[in-house]
Design a protein around this motif. Structure first.
Motif, PDB file in Angstrom:
ATOM      1  N   GLY A   1      45.426  38.047  47.395  1.00  0.00           N
ATOM      2  CA  GLY A   1      44.409  37.587  48.330  1.00  0.00           C
ATOM      3  C   GLY A   1      44.541  36.098  48.491  1.00  0.00           C
ATOM      4  O   GLY A   1      45.222  35.448  47.698  1.00  0.00           O
ATOM      5  N   PRO A   2      43.888  35.551  49.497  1.00  0.00           N
ATOM      6  CA  PRO A   2      44.005  34.111  49.707  1.00  0.00           C
ATOM      7  C   PRO A   2      43.343  33.338  48.572  1.00  0.00           C
ATOM      8  O   PRO A   2      42.571  33.903  47.804  1.00  0.00           O
ATOM      9  N   SER A   3      43.643  32.068  48.473  1.00  0.00           N
ATOM     10  CA  SER A   3      43.093  31.214  47.434  1.00  0.00           C
ATOM     11  C   SER A   3      41.566  31.247  47.484  1.00  0.00           C
ATOM     12  O   SER A   3      40.986  31.163  48.555  1.00  0.00           O
ATOM     13  N   GLY A   4      40.937  31.396  46.321  1.00  0.00           N
ATOM     14  CA  GLY A   4      39.490  31.353  46.253  1.00  0.00           C
ATOM     15  C   GLY A   4      38.810  32.693  46.467  1.00  0.00           C
ATOM     16  O   GLY A   4      37.581  32.760  46.525  1.00  0.00           O
ATOM     17  N   CYS A   5      39.573  33.777  46.579  1.00  0.00           N
ATOM     18  CA  CYS A   5      38.953  35.074  46.848  1.00  0.00           C
ATOM     19  C   CYS A   5      38.457  35.735  45.566  1.00  0.00           C
ATOM     20  O   CYS A   5      37.801  36.759  45.610  1.00  0.00           O
ATOM     21  N   GLY A   6      38.784  35.177  44.418  1.00  0.00           N
ATOM     22  CA  GLY A   6      38.235  35.708  43.169  1.00  0.00           C
ATOM     23  C   GLY A   6      39.241  36.446  42.300  1.00  0.00           C
ATOM     24  O   GLY A   6      38.859  37.087  41.336  1.00  0.00           O
ATOM     25  N   LYS A   7      40.518  36.324  42.600  1.00  0.00           N
ATOM     26  CA  LYS A   7      41.543  37.029  41.818  1.00  0.00           C
ATOM     27  C   LYS A   7      41.509  36.585  40.364  1.00  0.00           C
ATOM     28  O   LYS A   7      41.433  37.407  39.454  1.00  0.00           O
ATOM     29  N   SER A   8      41.598  35.270  40.171  1.00  0.00           N
ATOM     30  CA  SER A   8      41.637  34.752  38.804  1.00  0.00           C
ATOM     31  C   SER A   8      40.368  35.142  38.064  1.00  0.00           C
ATOM     32  O   SER A   8      40.410  35.472  36.878  1.00  0.00           O
ATOM     33  N   THR A   9      39.245  35.085  38.747  1.00  0.00           N
ATOM     34  CA  THR A   9      37.982  35.400  38.095  1.00  0.00           C
ATOM     35  C   THR A   9      38.006  36.826  37.555  1.00  0.00           C
ATOM     36  O   THR A   9      37.610  37.068  36.410  1.00  0.00           O
ATOM     37  N   ILE A  10      38.494  37.772  38.340  1.00  0.00           N
ATOM     38  CA  ILE A  10      38.576  39.160  37.871  1.00  0.00           C
ATOM     39  C   ILE A  10      39.493  39.250  36.654  1.00  0.00           C
ATOM     40  O   ILE A  10      39.144  39.846  35.635  1.00  0.00           O
TER      41      ILE A  10
ATOM     42  N   HIS B   1      28.125  34.105  44.920  1.00  0.00           N
ATOM     43  CA  HIS B   1      28.444  35.471  44.488  1.00  0.00           C
ATOM     44  C   HIS B   1      29.962  35.670  44.603  1.00  0.00           C
ATOM     45  O   HIS B   1      30.464  36.057  45.650  1.00  0.00           O
ATOM     46  N   VAL B   2      30.674  35.418  43.539  1.00  0.00           N
ATOM     47  CA  VAL B   2      32.125  35.309  43.612  1.00  0.00           C
ATOM     48  C   VAL B   2      32.811  36.667  43.580  1.00  0.00           C
ATOM     49  O   VAL B   2      33.786  36.899  44.279  1.00  0.00           O
ATOM     50  N   ILE B   3      32.301  37.567  42.747  1.00  0.00           N
ATOM     51  CA  ILE B   3      32.853  38.929  42.696  1.00  0.00           C
ATOM     52  C   ILE B   3      31.728  39.875  43.082  1.00  0.00           C
ATOM     53  O   ILE B   3      30.662  39.875  42.454  1.00  0.00           O
TER      54      ILE B   3
HETATM   55  N1  LIG Z   1      34.157  27.563  36.771  1.00  0.00           N
HETATM   56  C1  LIG Z   1      33.751  27.744  38.043  1.00  0.00           C
HETATM   57  N2  LIG Z   1      32.563  27.232  38.452  1.00  0.00           N
HETATM   58  C2  LIG Z   1      32.134  27.423  39.716  1.00  0.00           C
HETATM   59  N3  LIG Z   1      32.801  28.101  40.667  1.00  0.00           N
HETATM   60  C3  LIG Z   1      33.981  28.624  40.330  1.00  0.00           C
HETATM   61  C4  LIG Z   1      34.519  28.470  38.999  1.00  0.00           C
HETATM   62  N4  LIG Z   1      35.709  29.102  38.960  1.00  0.00           N
HETATM   63  C5  LIG Z   1      35.913  29.625  40.182  1.00  0.00           C
HETATM   64  N5  LIG Z   1      34.873  29.342  41.015  1.00  0.00           N
HETATM   65  C6  LIG Z   1      34.744  29.781  42.397  1.00  0.00           C
HETATM   66  O1  LIG Z   1      34.917  31.161  42.422  1.00  0.00           O
HETATM   67  C7  LIG Z   1      35.705  31.543  43.531  1.00  0.00           C
HETATM   68  C8  LIG Z   1      36.882  32.365  43.077  1.00  0.00           C
HETATM   69  O2  LIG Z   1      37.706  31.584  42.268  1.00  0.00           O
HETATM   70  P1  LIG Z   1      39.074  32.116  41.698  1.00  0.00           P
HETATM   71  O3  LIG Z   1      38.848  33.434  41.059  1.00  0.00           O
HETATM   72  O4  LIG Z   1      39.620  31.049  40.855  1.00  0.00           O
HETATM   73  O5  LIG Z   1      39.935  32.268  43.025  1.00  0.00           O
HETATM   74  P2  LIG Z   1      41.473  32.627  43.173  1.00  0.00           P
HETATM   75  O6  LIG Z   1      41.459  33.891  43.951  1.00  0.00           O
HETATM   76  O7  LIG Z   1      42.068  31.526  43.961  1.00  0.00           O
HETATM   77  O8  LIG Z   1      42.057  32.770  41.833  1.00  0.00           O
HETATM   78  C9  LIG Z   1      36.105  30.281  44.257  1.00  0.00           C
HETATM   79  O9  LIG Z   1      35.277  30.137  45.358  1.00  0.00           O
HETATM   80  C10 LIG Z   1      35.842  29.196  43.247  1.00  0.00           C
HETATM   81  O10 LIG Z   1      35.412  28.034  43.898  1.00  0.00           O
END
Ligand SMILES: Nc1ncnc2c1ncn2[C@@H]1O[C@H](COP(=O)(O)OP(=O)(O)O)[C@@H](O)[C@H]1O
Ligand SMILES: [Mg+2]
Lengths: 327, 358
Positions: free
Chosen positions: B36-45, B17-19
């Protein structure tokens, strides 16, 4: 016993090579140190010592045969009497030779293009379906089969039995099943060329596909996303972003297959032996050189024509390679 | 007016559950930083706003329209990637013109937009080069230029400065802030670097493991962190944290144990606290003062001295993490000295066992 011999030869060969380098290097240092005040590292002789074996092998196995072929092409069938350009005159007027040139061109146009196109298409599409890996494996498999082996397989595919008999060739079997008439496919002039090309395409598409697959992986996802945001449709992305990314790969695959096609021989030999208008240069050369008593003059002449075809592509390839190195 | 409204956004990668139920308003023409720290979901948002990533539930609206099902090109956004993501076979000019050509703008319009952007970014001389012939900083300018030419409502930046060296990063930071003023556009900027967030943002959104930990103006977050995570994340060097317990609680104040040395009185309290509760005291290095004052103070031994010129950071030995104290640039204190540090009680943050501030 043979195995033992084999080991012995390997040991002798390897140690001969090793001792050549060690001793020659040592002798070089000794002599240069004696007669020259210069730094040993700067010696202009050393590169030659190390290149010599390769150069000699190149000379014996490449330069000599080429010059000998050129010489023979100006001599009679036994290579004894000088006949001027008569072999060339004969070739240009020979209907088989003309047919071969024409067919080689046909191969050249159809096969590399089709292989490249199919390979790229399959590589692109296979990444989008779950059974892509399975499909790619199937398409890659023919790569493992020799041209002659593949020809044997396809001979069965095109196999013809007179109407009314059971068709054992799958192509005719299918056509008969759907109510059509069986044909002797490889004996239908002009079109039979394409039936032979299918074999080469069947084998080489796998190679193209695998290389394209790897190259596609190397395209950064973010670049494609940037294009998507810029408003490019998937088709546009393919043509404006992916294809330019793959241009080097396309050229490499296309030229590799082109050179292969210029030398096409096994398939034609095994399938038709040049009958029914399928003759190609390599098979014609083989015919003249080794069959019916052999005619080294005419055989060599044909060989030179094949080389003439390959050379421009080779030069172009080398230039491109050099440019890549310099960049 | 809010340009972008995000409501109860959720995203799963498989079971991950990433976001988690993120809701957020982004004001028109603001510079919002997701940090936020790496992997917190910034890029995903960010990628969900861009339309590069599907949304599992919740809505994103831009300019009043829900864009969940719109393709990236119809969202009126532009994005700048960390890797620049330039088209390597095109010249800088064509990189910047690519989107415009697809929009079927006239040649003159494309020309003027590209030259305008090039001028703003000072890359006019580079227009005929290929990306390969550019330095990292120049490439990033081209990537930004590509975004500018499209005149989007919203700019999205995903760690655009991470691949640059420190000096260039500082320079580009200033230029991006300037660009924001010039363009009057809404910008959403993702970074893991709190300095970038503090220096550029109108509004910072701190993310922690897929949830919004706190959002607000940089100074608001700096002075009033809502929880231990934000307290520790914002500010450099980090806020000092001291684990301790409540010795006595009265109606107006609590007294706590300060590193076993002294009973320390704080004018903060909460009905949820009781005597004996474990708490964490947080105080920033600049709110610790070297003085003779023995009230609300603690004595410690210096084991590292970091001189930065404008200031000096002293690392004091204590159990757990060291206590960091900021003092003058020309301080004479040496490693091994024992100093008396006074805590400014008004600047202390108290976090309860749930890591929330009281
Ligand atoms: N394509 C993907 N498939 C599976 N997990 C992903 C994918 N992209 C990102 N994640 C996971 O989602 C979480 C948030 O990723 P991301 O938004 O890239 O973090 P960041 O805050 O560093 O930008 C991380 O735990 C990452 O492992
Ligand atoms: Mg990221």
């Amino acid at each position: 016993m043979t195995f033992f011999n084999f080991i012995v030869y390997v040991v002798i060969g390897v140690s001969a090579v090793l001792s050549y380098f060690v001793l020659a290097n040592w002798a070089h240092d000794y002599l240069v140190g004696k007669f020259s005040k210069k730094n040993l590292q700067d010696s202009i002789f050393r590169p030659w010592i190390f290149m010599a074996p390769a150069l000699i092998i190149l000379l014996v196995y490449l330069i000599y045969p080429v010059s000998e072929t050129i010489r023979l092409s100006f001599f009679d069938n036994y290579g004894r009497e000088f006949t001027g350009v008569s072999n060339y005159v004969w070739a240009l007027n020979d209907s088989d030779f003309r047919q071969s040139i024409l067919n080689n061109f046909l191969w050249l146009i159809v096969v590399p293009t089709t292989c490249t196109f199919l390979g790229l298409t399959i590589a692109t599409l296979a990444d989008r379906v779950w059974w892509g890996v399975f499909a790619k494996t199937l398409i890659f498999m023919p790569m493992a089969i020799s041209f002659v082996g593949a020809s044997v397989i396809w001979k069965f595919v095109y196999e013809y039995r007179g109407a009314g008999n059971d068709q054992i060739g799958i192509l005719n079997a299918i056509i008969v099943y759907f109510g059509g008439d069986p044909h002797a496919w490889i004996a239908i002039p002009f079109w039979n060329n394409f039936f032979l090309m299918v074999i080469m395409i069947w084998i080489q598409t796998g190679l193209a596909m695998v290389i394209f697959s790897a190259a596609l992986r190397a395209i950064p996802e973010e670049t494609l996303e940037a294009a998507r945001i810029d408003g490019a449709s998937e088709v546009r992305i393919f043509f404006y972003i992916i294809i330019p990314f793959l241009s080097e790969t396309i050229v490499v695959i296309w030229t590799t297959i082109t050179i292969l096609v210029l030398k096409v021989f096994d398939i034609v030999l095994a399938m038709t032996n040049g009958q029914w208008g399928t003759e190609v240069l390599a098979n014609l050369m083989f015919d003249w050189m080794f069959r019916g008593g052999g005619d080294s003059g005419r055989g060599s002449t044909i060989a030179l024509f094949i080389m003439l075809g390959v050379i421009p592509i080779m030069i172009w390839n080398l230039r491109r390679f050099k440019m890549e190195q310099e960049r | 007016m809010s340009e972008i409204v995000i409501k109860n956004l959720n995203k799963y990668y498989g079971k991950n559950h990433v976001i988690q139920d993120v809701s957020l308003n982004i004001d028109s023409q603001s510079f919002t930083v997701l940090v936020g720290p790496s992997g917190c979901g910034k890029s995903t948002i960010l990628r969900m706003i861009a339309g590069l990533e599907s949304i599992n539930s919740g809505t994103i609206s831009i300019d009043g329209n829900i864009v969940n099902d719109l393709s990236p090109k119809d969202r009126n956004i532009a994005m700048v990637f960390q890797s620049y993501a330039l088209y390597p076979h095109m010249t800088v000019y064509n990189n910047m013109a690519f989107g415009l050509k697809l929009e079927k703008l006239t040649k003159d319009e494309i020309d003027s937009r590209v030259y305008d952007a090039a001028k703003i970014l000072q890359i006019e001389e580079l227009l005929q080069r290929k990306p390969k012939q550019l330095s990292g900083g120049q490439r990033q300018r081209v990537a930004i230029g590509r975004a500018i030419t499209r005149k989007p409502k919203v700019f999205l930046f995903d760690e655009p400065l991470s691949n640059l060296d420190a000096a260039l990063r500082v320079q580009m930071r200033v230029e991006l802030a300037k660009l924001h003023d010039q363009l009057d556009a809404t910008m959403i900027y993702v970074t893991h670097d709190q300095t970038e967030a503090m220096t550029m943002a109108d509004k910072i959104v701190v993310l922690d493991q897929g949830k919004i930990s706190q959002s607000g103006s940089p100074m608001d977050l700096y002075h009033n962190p809502k929880n231990l995570f934000v307290g520790g994340f914002i500010g450099s060097p980090k806020m000092n944290f001291i684990k301790t317990r409540i010795l006595k609680k009265s109606s107006q104040s609590i007294s706590i144990d300060l590193l076993g040395q002294k009973s320390f009185l704080l004018k903060k309290t909460s009905t949820n606290l009781k005597t004996g509760d474990e708490i964490t005291l947080g105080i920033r290095p600049e709110h610790l003062k070297i003085s003779k004052d023995l009230k609300n103070a603690w004595k410690g031994k210096v084991f590292v001295v970091e001189k930065l010129g404008s200031g000096t950071f002293l690392y004091l030995d204590k159990e757990g993490e060291p206590l960091v104290v900021e003092t003058d640039g020309d301080s004479k204190i040496k490693v091994g000295d024992t100093i008396n540090v006074a805590f400014n009680p008004d600047k202390c943050h108290v976090f309860n066992a749930n890591k929330e501030v009281i």
